[in-house]
Write an enzyme that holds these catalytic residues in place. Sequence first.
Site, PDB file in Angstrom:
ATOM      1  N   THR A   1       0.865  -1.188   0.000  1.00 23.89           N
ATOM      2  CA  THR A   1       0.000   0.000   0.000  1.00 23.89           C
ATOM      3  C   THR A   1       0.900   1.235   0.000  1.00 23.89           C
ATOM      4  O   THR A   1       1.981   1.241   0.592  1.00 23.89           O
ATOM      5  CB  THR A   1      -0.945   0.022   1.212  1.00 23.89           C
ATOM      6  OG1 THR A   1      -0.170   0.146   2.415  1.00 23.89           O
ATOM      7  CG2 THR A   1      -1.811  -1.232   1.283  1.00 23.89           C
ATOM      8  N   GLY A   2       0.437   2.279  -0.699  1.00 23.54           N
ATOM      9  CA  GLY A   2       1.292   3.461  -0.848  1.00 23.54           C
ATOM     10  C   GLY A   2       2.522   3.126  -1.681  1.00 23.54           C
ATOM     11  O   GLY A   2       3.616   3.611  -1.399  1.00 23.54           O
ATOM     12  N   GLY A   3       2.324   2.342  -2.735  1.00 20.49           N
ATOM     13  CA  GLY A   3       3.459   1.907  -3.571  1.00 20.49           C
ATOM     14  C   GLY A   3       3.798   2.864  -4.691  1.00 20.49           C
ATOM     15  O   GLY A   3       4.624   2.547  -5.547  1.00 20.49           O
TER      16      GLY A   3
ATOM     17  N   SER B   1       7.394   3.936  12.989  1.00 19.13           N
ATOM     18  CA  SER B   1       8.185   5.180  12.944  1.00 19.13           C
ATOM     19  C   SER B   1       8.909   5.379  14.264  1.00 19.13           C
ATOM     20  O   SER B   1       8.389   5.041  15.334  1.00 19.13           O
ATOM     21  CB  SER B   1       7.275   6.386  12.708  1.00 19.13           C
ATOM     22  OG  SER B   1       8.010   7.584  12.884  1.00 19.13           O
TER      23      SER B   1
ATOM     24  N   SER C   1       4.918   6.077  -4.164  1.00 13.66           N
ATOM     25  CA  SER C   1       5.769   7.188  -3.705  1.00 13.66           C
ATOM     26  C   SER C   1       6.743   6.682  -2.646  1.00 13.66           C
ATOM     27  O   SER C   1       6.535   5.624  -2.043  1.00 13.66           O
ATOM     28  CB  SER C   1       4.863   8.279  -3.101  1.00 13.66           C
ATOM     29  OG  SER C   1       5.650   9.383  -2.655  1.00 13.66           O
ATOM     30  N   GLY C   2       7.813   7.440  -2.462  1.00 15.13           N
ATOM     31  CA  GLY C   2       8.704   7.270  -1.312  1.00 15.13           C
ATOM     32  C   GLY C   2       9.136   5.841  -1.011  1.00 15.13           C
ATOM     33  O   GLY C   2       9.637   5.123  -1.897  1.00 15.13           O
ATOM     34  N   ILE C   3       8.960   5.452   0.231  1.00 18.15           N
ATOM     35  CA  ILE C   3       9.422   4.144   0.710  1.00 18.15           C
ATOM     36  C   ILE C   3       8.699   2.998  -0.007  1.00 18.15           C
ATOM     37  O   ILE C   3       9.313   1.992  -0.371  1.00 18.15           O
ATOM     38  CB  ILE C   3       9.198   4.052   2.243  1.00 18.15           C
ATOM     39  CG1 ILE C   3      10.138   5.035   2.961  1.00 18.15           C
ATOM     40  CG2 ILE C   3       9.386   2.629   2.742  1.00 18.15           C
ATOM     41  CD1 ILE C   3       9.794   5.255   4.441  1.00 18.15           C
ATOM     42  N   GLY C   4       7.394   3.167  -0.229  1.00 16.09           N
ATOM     43  CA  GLY C   4       6.617   2.104  -0.889  1.00 16.09           C
ATOM     44  C   GLY C   4       7.080   1.873  -2.313  1.00 16.09           C
ATOM     45  O   GLY C   4       7.226   0.720  -2.745  1.00 16.09           O
TER      46      GLY C   4
ATOM     47  N   TYR D   1       0.139  11.046  15.379  1.00 15.03           N
ATOM     48  CA  TYR D   1       1.055  10.237  14.570  1.00 15.03           C
ATOM     49  C   TYR D   1       1.801   9.243  15.470  1.00 15.03           C
ATOM     50  O   TYR D   1       1.901   8.050  15.149  1.00 15.03           O
ATOM     51  CB  TYR D   1       2.030  11.158  13.831  1.00 15.03           C
ATOM     52  CG  TYR D   1       2.918  10.457  12.843  1.00 15.03           C
ATOM     53  CD1 TYR D   1       2.523  10.269  11.523  1.00 15.03           C
ATOM     54  CD2 TYR D   1       4.178   9.988  13.217  1.00 15.03           C
ATOM     55  CE1 TYR D   1       3.344   9.627  10.597  1.00 15.03           C
ATOM     56  CE2 TYR D   1       5.003   9.347  12.308  1.00 15.03           C
ATOM     57  CZ  TYR D   1       4.595   9.169  11.001  1.00 15.03           C
ATOM     58  OH  TYR D   1       5.412   8.529  10.098  1.00 15.03           O
TER      59      TYR D   1
HETATM   60  P1  NAP Z   1       5.193   9.439   0.909  1.00 13.74           P
HETATM   61  O1  NAP Z   1       6.215   9.470  -0.162  1.00 13.74           O
HETATM   62  O2  NAP Z   1       4.365  10.646   1.173  1.00 13.74           O
HETATM   63  O3  NAP Z   1       4.251   8.184   0.647  1.00 13.74           O
HETATM   64  C1  NAP Z   1       3.065   7.984   1.330  1.00 13.74           C
HETATM   65  C2  NAP Z   1       2.291   6.946   0.547  1.00 13.74           C
HETATM   66  O4  NAP Z   1       1.090   6.616   1.253  1.00 13.74           O
HETATM   67  C3  NAP Z   1       1.887   7.450  -0.827  1.00 13.74           C
HETATM   68  O5  NAP Z   1       2.100   6.428  -1.755  1.00 13.74           O
HETATM   69  C4  NAP Z   1       0.407   7.726  -0.664  1.00 13.74           C
HETATM   70  O6  NAP Z   1      -0.254   7.554  -1.899  1.00 13.74           O
HETATM   71  C5  NAP Z   1       0.014   6.670   0.347  1.00 13.74           C
HETATM   72  N1  NAP Z   1      -1.195   6.991   1.076  1.00 13.74           N
HETATM   73  C6  NAP Z   1      -1.404   7.963   1.998  1.00 13.74           C
HETATM   74  N2  NAP Z   1      -2.676   7.949   2.415  1.00 13.74           N
HETATM   75  C7  NAP Z   1      -3.287   6.949   1.736  1.00 13.74           C
HETATM   76  C8  NAP Z   1      -4.596   6.426   1.726  1.00 13.74           C
HETATM   77  N3  NAP Z   1      -5.588   6.944   2.483  1.00 13.74           N
HETATM   78  N4  NAP Z   1      -4.876   5.392   0.908  1.00 13.74           N
HETATM   79  C9  NAP Z   1      -3.913   4.858   0.115  1.00 13.74           C
HETATM   80  N5  NAP Z   1      -2.662   5.305   0.090  1.00 13.74           N
HETATM   81  C10 NAP Z   1      -2.355   6.336   0.889  1.00 13.74           C
HETATM   82  O7  NAP Z   1       5.859   9.097   2.295  1.00 13.74           O
HETATM   83  P2  NAP Z   1       6.818   7.920   2.811  1.00 13.74           P
HETATM   84  O8  NAP Z   1       7.825   8.583   3.638  1.00 13.74           O
HETATM   85  O9  NAP Z   1       7.226   7.021   1.734  1.00 13.74           O
HETATM   86  O10 NAP Z   1       5.803   7.186   3.807  1.00 13.74           O
HETATM   87  C11 NAP Z   1       5.520   5.814   3.766  1.00 13.74           C
HETATM   88  C12 NAP Z   1       5.333   5.305   5.180  1.00 13.74           C
HETATM   89  O11 NAP Z   1       6.565   5.468   5.892  1.00 13.74           O
HETATM   90  C13 NAP Z   1       4.269   6.035   6.012  1.00 13.74           C
HETATM   91  O12 NAP Z   1       3.513   5.101   6.750  1.00 13.74           O
HETATM   92  C14 NAP Z   1       5.093   6.896   6.946  1.00 13.74           C
HETATM   93  O13 NAP Z   1       4.416   7.187   8.145  1.00 13.74           O
HETATM   94  C15 NAP Z   1       6.295   6.009   7.166  1.00 13.74           C
HETATM   95  N6  NAP Z   1       7.470   6.714   7.674  1.00 13.74           N
HETATM   96  C16 NAP Z   1       8.120   7.615   6.897  1.00 13.74           C
HETATM   97  C17 NAP Z   1       9.234   8.282   7.419  1.00 13.74           C
HETATM   98  C18 NAP Z   1      10.004   9.309   6.622  1.00 13.74           C
HETATM   99  O14 NAP Z   1      10.834  10.038   7.194  1.00 13.74           O
HETATM  100  N7  NAP Z   1       9.807   9.418   5.318  1.00 13.74           N
HETATM  101  C19 NAP Z   1       9.661   8.022   8.732  1.00 13.74           C
HETATM  102  C20 NAP Z   1       8.964   7.098   9.496  1.00 13.74           C
HETATM  103  C21 NAP Z   1       7.873   6.443   8.953  1.00 13.74           C
HETATM  104  P3  NAP Z   1      -1.471   8.504  -2.398  1.00 13.74           P
HETATM  105  O15 NAP Z   1      -1.094   9.904  -2.068  1.00 13.74           O
HETATM  106  O16 NAP Z   1      -1.606   8.210  -3.849  1.00 13.74           O
HETATM  107  O17 NAP Z   1      -2.663   8.051  -1.630  1.00 13.74           O
END
Ligand code: NAP
Length: 262
Positions: free
Chosen positions: A11-13, A136, A15-18, A149
Amino acid sequence: MRLANKTALITGGNSGIGLATARLFVQEGAKVAITGRNQATLEAAAKELGANALAIVADATDVAAMEAAVAQAAQKFGKLDIVFANAGIPGQTPLGGTTLAAFEQVIRTNLTAVFFTVQAAVPHLNDGASVILNGSVISMLGNPGYSAYAASKGGVRAMARVMAAELSPRGIRVNVVAPGAIRTPIWGAATATPEAEKAFEARIALSTPLRGLGEPDHISKTVLFLASDDSAHVQGQELFVDGGATALPAGAPIYRGQSPRQ
Ligand code: NAP
């Protein structure tokens, strides 16, 4: 090829980590279904990932949409071996300035939707599958402004242990990857310009014993470990991938050179 003949849902594939994880999984031989809300970025990701990827528009907070998405993934690629419940949102919820709607949106996306993603996946999982939840460091750190969060990610840790207990009879593993600050779009304005990103990186570097910001592949490679048979005996764990930020805060640059107090 560590994931040959494996099928994954992320899920969330888009952008970013996904997305970094989807790339690595495809390289390692997996067939990967990715979900998100944004059709354009999903399509771009699917194009980049190639024939072994399937992009599905599904809001993770919509239980019926997630049930349909998991069913579609299983129909296309076969039963699932890996689920990475990764989708999440940030969100400031300071005491004194937070609406109920803002608080609940973070919990609904980062905690409730993770539960229902796994619940939707369970009938479509092969025995011996691996489920990875995205946590996180903020669940540990007490960062001001992050009540919802932090609670959502602390909830993910607690929930993973319960899920692992419930799914162990089928040999299904449930673990958490807990990233530190990683360079992805989630940081919004904090990293939107080169100057802002530089200042942000400098701040993170002060409190991180190893380097500053982590990169998405620091997380994707850990998720690969948790997804693959290399972690076959790892169950109900949370793996922090944060350059030491939570385990050894006193080793961070901000403290270096200071003599310890008795
Ligand atoms: P990101 O690039 O903003 O990616 C977030 C992803 O989640 C996007 O693909 C977005 O896709 C999806 N998403 C958000 N809400 C959604 C929903 N209601 N339904 C379906 N998809 C949804 O950020 P990221 O950093 O890769 O985050 C991924 C995970 O890592 C998150 O759980 C975040 O809390 C965790 N994390 C990140 C960090 C960091 O520093 N980056 C640190 C700790 C934990 P759409 O916008 O298309 O829905």
